[in-house]
Design a protein around this motif. Structure first.
Motif, PDB file in Angstrom:
ATOM      1  N   ASP A 199       0.838  -1.204   0.000  1.00 63.89           N
ATOM      2  CA  ASP A 199       0.000   0.000   0.000  1.00 63.89           C
ATOM      3  C   ASP A 199       0.874   1.257   0.000  1.00 63.89           C
ATOM      4  O   ASP A 199       1.733   1.416   0.881  1.00 63.89           O
ATOM      5  CB  ASP A 199      -0.898  -0.010   1.238  1.00 63.89           C
ATOM      6  CG  ASP A 199      -1.887   1.143   1.226  1.00 63.89           C
ATOM      7  OD1 ASP A 199      -1.904   1.902   0.237  1.00 63.89           O
ATOM      8  OD2 ASP A 199      -2.637   1.284   2.201  1.00 63.89           O
ATOM      9  N   PRO A 200       0.697   2.168  -0.955  1.00 62.17           N
ATOM     10  CA  PRO A 200       1.508   3.402  -0.963  1.00 62.17           C
ATOM     11  C   PRO A 200       1.318   4.226   0.305  1.00 62.17           C
ATOM     12  O   PRO A 200       2.222   4.979   0.693  1.00 62.17           O
ATOM     13  CB  PRO A 200       0.988   4.156  -2.205  1.00 62.17           C
ATOM     14  CG  PRO A 200       0.397   3.090  -3.082  1.00 62.17           C
ATOM     15  CD  PRO A 200      -0.172   2.060  -2.147  1.00 62.17           C
ATOM     16  N   GLY A 201       0.170   4.092   0.956  1.00 59.58           N
ATOM     17  CA  GLY A 201      -0.078   4.889   2.158  1.00 59.58           C
ATOM     18  C   GLY A 201       0.828   4.535   3.322  1.00 59.58           C
ATOM     19  O   GLY A 201       0.987   5.344   4.242  1.00 59.58           O
ATOM     20  N   ARG A 202       1.416   3.333   3.333  1.00 64.94           N
ATOM     21  CA  ARG A 202       2.289   2.940   4.446  1.00 64.94           C
ATOM     22  C   ARG A 202       3.767   3.246   4.167  1.00 64.94           C
ATOM     23  O   ARG A 202       4.607   3.046   5.035  1.00 64.94           O
ATOM     24  CB  ARG A 202       2.137   1.445   4.756  1.00 64.94           C
ATOM     25  CG  ARG A 202       2.515   0.514   3.611  1.00 64.94           C
ATOM     26  CD  ARG A 202       2.626  -0.931   4.060  1.00 64.94           C
ATOM     27  NE  ARG A 202       3.702  -1.097   5.008  1.00 64.94           N
ATOM     28  CZ  ARG A 202       4.989  -1.235   4.678  1.00 64.94           C
ATOM     29  NH1 ARG A 202       5.351  -1.193   3.406  1.00 64.94           N
ATOM     30  NH2 ARG A 202       5.908  -1.398   5.605  1.00 64.94           N
ATOM     31  N   LYS A 203       4.057   3.717   2.968  1.00 68.29           N
ATOM     32  CA  LYS A 203       5.458   4.010   2.633  1.00 68.29           C
ATOM     33  C   LYS A 203       5.860   5.360   3.232  1.00 68.29           C
ATOM     34  O   LYS A 203       5.111   6.332   3.154  1.00 68.29           O
ATOM     35  CB  LYS A 203       5.660   3.996   1.118  1.00 68.29           C
ATOM     36  CG  LYS A 203       5.390   2.619   0.505  1.00 68.29           C
ATOM     37  CD  LYS A 203       5.671   2.598  -0.972  1.00 68.29           C
ATOM     38  CE  LYS A 203       5.311   1.248  -1.595  1.00 68.29           C
ATOM     39  NZ  LYS A 203       6.115   0.159  -1.049  1.00 68.29           N
ATOM     40  N   ARG A 204       7.053   5.395   3.827  1.00 69.66           N
ATOM     41  CA  ARG A 204       7.516   6.587   4.527  1.00 69.66           C
ATOM     42  C   ARG A 204       8.458   7.407   3.653  1.00 69.66           C
ATOM     43  O   ARG A 204       9.188   6.854   2.824  1.00 69.66           O
ATOM     44  CB  ARG A 204       8.237   6.174   5.816  1.00 69.66           C
ATOM     45  CG  ARG A 204       7.331   5.523   6.825  1.00 69.66           C
ATOM     46  CD  ARG A 204       8.087   4.673   7.811  1.00 69.66           C
ATOM     47  NE  ARG A 204       8.681   3.507   7.149  1.00 69.66           N
ATOM     48  CZ  ARG A 204       9.271   2.509   7.800  1.00 69.66           C
ATOM     49  NH1 ARG A 204       9.359   2.552   9.120  1.00 69.66           N
ATOM     50  NH2 ARG A 204       9.777   1.486   7.149  1.00 69.66           N
ATOM     51  N   PRO A 205       8.471   8.734   3.839  1.00 68.44           N
ATOM     52  CA  PRO A 205       9.417   9.562   3.068  1.00 68.44           C
ATOM     53  C   PRO A 205      10.843   9.332   3.546  1.00 68.44           C
ATOM     54  O   PRO A 205      11.090   8.985   4.701  1.00 68.44           O
ATOM     55  CB  PRO A 205       8.950  10.992   3.359  1.00 68.44           C
ATOM     56  CG  PRO A 205       8.268  10.897   4.694  1.00 68.44           C
ATOM     57  CD  PRO A 205       7.614   9.530   4.724  1.00 68.44           C
ATOM     58  N   LEU A 206      11.793   9.527   2.644  1.00 66.74           N
ATOM     59  CA  LEU A 206      13.204   9.366   2.991  1.00 66.74           C
ATOM     60  C   LEU A 206      13.715  10.649   3.642  1.00 66.74           C
ATOM     61  O   LEU A 206      13.268  11.746   3.306  1.00 66.74           O
ATOM     62  CB  LEU A 206      14.023   9.057   1.735  1.00 66.74           C
ATOM     63  CG  LEU A 206      13.591   7.822   0.928  1.00 66.74           C
ATOM     64  CD1 LEU A 206      14.518   7.625  -0.265  1.00 66.74           C
ATOM     65  CD2 LEU A 206      13.567   6.581   1.803  1.00 66.74           C
ATOM     66  N   PRO A 207      14.638  10.535   4.602  1.00 63.96           N
ATOM     67  CA  PRO A 207      15.189  11.745   5.216  1.00 63.96           C
ATOM     68  C   PRO A 207      15.959  12.562   4.182  1.00 63.96           C
ATOM     69  O   PRO A 207      16.626  12.014   3.310  1.00 63.96           O
ATOM     70  CB  PRO A 207      16.122  11.197   6.304  1.00 63.96           C
ATOM     71  CG  PRO A 207      16.447   9.797   5.867  1.00 63.96           C
ATOM     72  CD  PRO A 207      15.229   9.295   5.153  1.00 63.96           C
ATOM     73  N   SER A 208      15.852  13.891   4.280  1.00 68.21           N
ATOM     74  CA  SER A 208      16.493  14.744   3.271  1.00 68.21           C
ATOM     75  C   SER A 208      18.017  14.692   3.386  1.00 68.21           C
ATOM     76  O   SER A 208      18.726  14.624   2.377  1.00 68.21           O
ATOM     77  CB  SER A 208      16.002  16.184   3.426  1.00 68.21           C
ATOM     78  OG  SER A 208      16.241  16.651   4.750  1.00 68.21           O
ATOM     79  N   ILE A 209      18.531  14.715   4.618  1.00 72.11           N
ATOM     80  CA  ILE A 209      19.990  14.647   4.822  1.00 72.11           C
ATOM     81  C   ILE A 209      20.243  13.651   5.947  1.00 72.11           C
ATOM     82  O   ILE A 209      20.301  14.025   7.125  1.00 72.11           O
ATOM     83  CB  ILE A 209      20.583  16.034   5.158  1.00 72.11           C
ATOM     84  CG1 ILE A 209      20.247  17.043   4.059  1.00 72.11           C
ATOM     85  CG2 ILE A 209      22.093  15.941   5.345  1.00 72.11           C
ATOM     86  CD1 ILE A 209      20.768  18.440   4.338  1.00 72.11           C
ATOM     87  N   PRO A 210      20.393  12.365   5.627  1.00 72.34           N
ATOM     88  CA  PRO A 210      20.618  11.367   6.685  1.00 72.34           C
ATOM     89  C   PRO A 210      22.023  11.496   7.270  1.00 72.34           C
ATOM     90  O   PRO A 210      22.981  11.783   6.562  1.00 72.34           O
ATOM     91  CB  PRO A 210      20.436  10.041   5.962  1.00 72.34           C
ATOM     92  CG  PRO A 210      20.784  10.333   4.544  1.00 72.34           C
ATOM     93  CD  PRO A 210      20.346  11.758   4.296  1.00 72.34           C
TER      94      PRO A 210
END
Length: 449
Positions: free
Chosen positions: A129-140
């Motif tokens: 489900d796309p709704g459970r996918k989290r955004p990636l941190p901008s500067i890890p």
């Protein structure tokens, strides 16, 4: 007649069943059979029982647990398969069945079928489900990598990370990426890096290969480990045309390991250029703001009068206000003096001496009125008392006694009053209460009415 011929050989049922079994094993041997699965049932022992059939016939079959454990797909009713088997005959039930030692889908590879079955099942559970996918941190700050240590993939990812963002800390967890146990190793590494803490994003991947080479990333244990990860996961498995179950579950899918590394960190040169652009905009904005403030100061200076002239004006106004204050204070003092004199006169008129004299006059008048009222009340009370006394005297028994009457008491002075002669008998003692004194006597006779 039986007696005139050679007696036939008589077999027991067990002997006949054994002969059938041996004959089938020798004459048929191992065969390949194509058909449709039906009545598929997995026993508690782990063996798989099913029927393989076509439009005219069907045969019972069994695949023992050791063979079931190596199947990469899930046998289901209606699936077209090819089975390698030998003919078996089970004497206790007299049943004919196929003993299968190899089973594969017909027209579709076993791995491809297993891939589609797992994909559909996990999709139904919502893991894609796309709704459970989290955004990636901008500067890890810290990046975890799960891949083979000696492969080209880890080299490409590390090179890309150092080039694009060398400030990032990288932790590599080496794993098997193909072969037996690779899936469990990858899943364990994902869980281990999650427990390690401080990691902002995970890269999971390997270089290209065949479907068999990439199969570890299609295993359910890997998919569930990615779904359970507390940090975002980026998958970079194989080449751009390769898709794995890990790609569907991951928060971000990259076409290659290199693309996966590029997806989690910014490009240093691009970021520096962006910062430089923002700095230029900030400087230009500050210069515009400073120019606007400078123009407002100049305009305000033009409108501002000479300080000396404003000081002179304030001095003149201060002198004027001082004179007005003196006149106002003088008027106020005069008015207060008049008020004080008037209050003195009113105080003398309403002072304690005058009020005491007035109170004394009122007290004398009230005293006279009180004496008259007391005398009048006493006279009225005395007259009332006399009237009451006369009335009581008229009703008093003593008045009757004064007129010559007497009270007779039976037995003595404290006895009951005698009102009826019948209450007395000759010889009874009686007491006579007179107006003055008492008399004691005895009854000689009675004359009741």
């Amino acid at each position: 007649m039986l007696g005139s011929h050679v007696r036939p050989r008589i077999l027991t049922v067990t002997e006949l069943a054994g002969a059938i079994r041996d004959t089938l094993a020798e004459s048929v041997g191992a065969v390949w059979v194509a058909g449709e699965l039906s009545s598929v049932r997995r026993a508690a022992s782990g063996h798989l029982y099913f029927v393989i059939k076509d439009h005219l016939s069907q045969l019972a079959a069994v695949l023992f647990r050791s063979g079931v454990q190596t199947l990469p797909f899930d046998p289901t009713d209606g699936l077209e398969v090819i089975a390698r088997a030998r003919i078996g005959f089970y004497p206790p039930r007299g049943a004919l069945q196929l003993i299968v030692d190899h089973l594969e889908p017909r027209g579709l590879g076993a791995l491809r079928l297993a891939f589609e079955q797992l994909r559909d099942r996990l999709d139904a559970e919502g893991l894609f489900d796309p709704g459970r996918k989290r955004p990636l941190p901008s500067i890890p700050r810290t990046i975890g990598i799960v891949t083979a240590l000696g492969g080209a993939a880890v080299h490409d990812m590390l090179t890309t990370l150092r080039r694009r963002w060398p400030a990032a800390r990288v932790i590599v967890r080496p794993v098997l990426v193909q072969g037996a146990g690779a899936g469990r190793d990858i899943a364990g590494a994902i869980a281990e890096l999650n427990r390690f803490g401080g990691i902002d994003v995970l890269l999971v991947g390997r270089g290209g290969g065949s479907l068999e080479d990439l199969w570890a990333f299609n295993e359910e244990v890997v998919a569930r480990a990615i779904a359970a990860s507390r940090v975002p996961v980026v998958s970079g498995v194989g080449h751009e045309i390769d898709f794995t179950i890990a790609d569907f579950v991951a928060d971000h899918r990259a076409a290659t390991p290199t693309a996966a590394a590029a997806a989690v960190v910014p490009e240093r040169t691009h970021l520096l250029a962006e910062v430089a652009g923002l700095r230029a905009k900030l400087v230009a904005g500050l210069e515009r703001r400073l120019q606007q403030v400078r123009q407002r100061v100049i305009a305000s200076a033009d409108r501002l009068a000479s300080p000396q002239r404003r000081l002179d004006d304030h001095r003149v106004r201060l002198d004027d206000l001082a004179r007005r204050l003196e006149r106002s204070l003088a008027r106020r003092v005069a008015w207060e003096r008049r008020e004080l004199a008037m209050l003195g006169r009113r105080l003398e008129a309403s002072g304690p001496a005058a009020r005491v004299a007035t109170a004394r006059g009122r007290l004398a008048v009230a005293s006279d009125r009180l004496r008259l009222a007391v005398a009048a009340r006493l006279a009225a009370a005395r007259a009332t008392l006399e009237r009451t006394e006369r009335a009581l005297g008229a009703l008093s028994p003593l008045a009757c006694l004064e007129r010559g009457y007497a009270i007779v008491r039976h037995g003595g002075p404290d006895g009951p009053v005698v009102r009826d002669a019948a209450a007395l008998s000759p010889g009874d003692a009686v007491a006579l209460v007179l107006s003055r004194g008492r008399a004691i006597g005895r009854v000689e006779r009675t004359e009741p009415q």
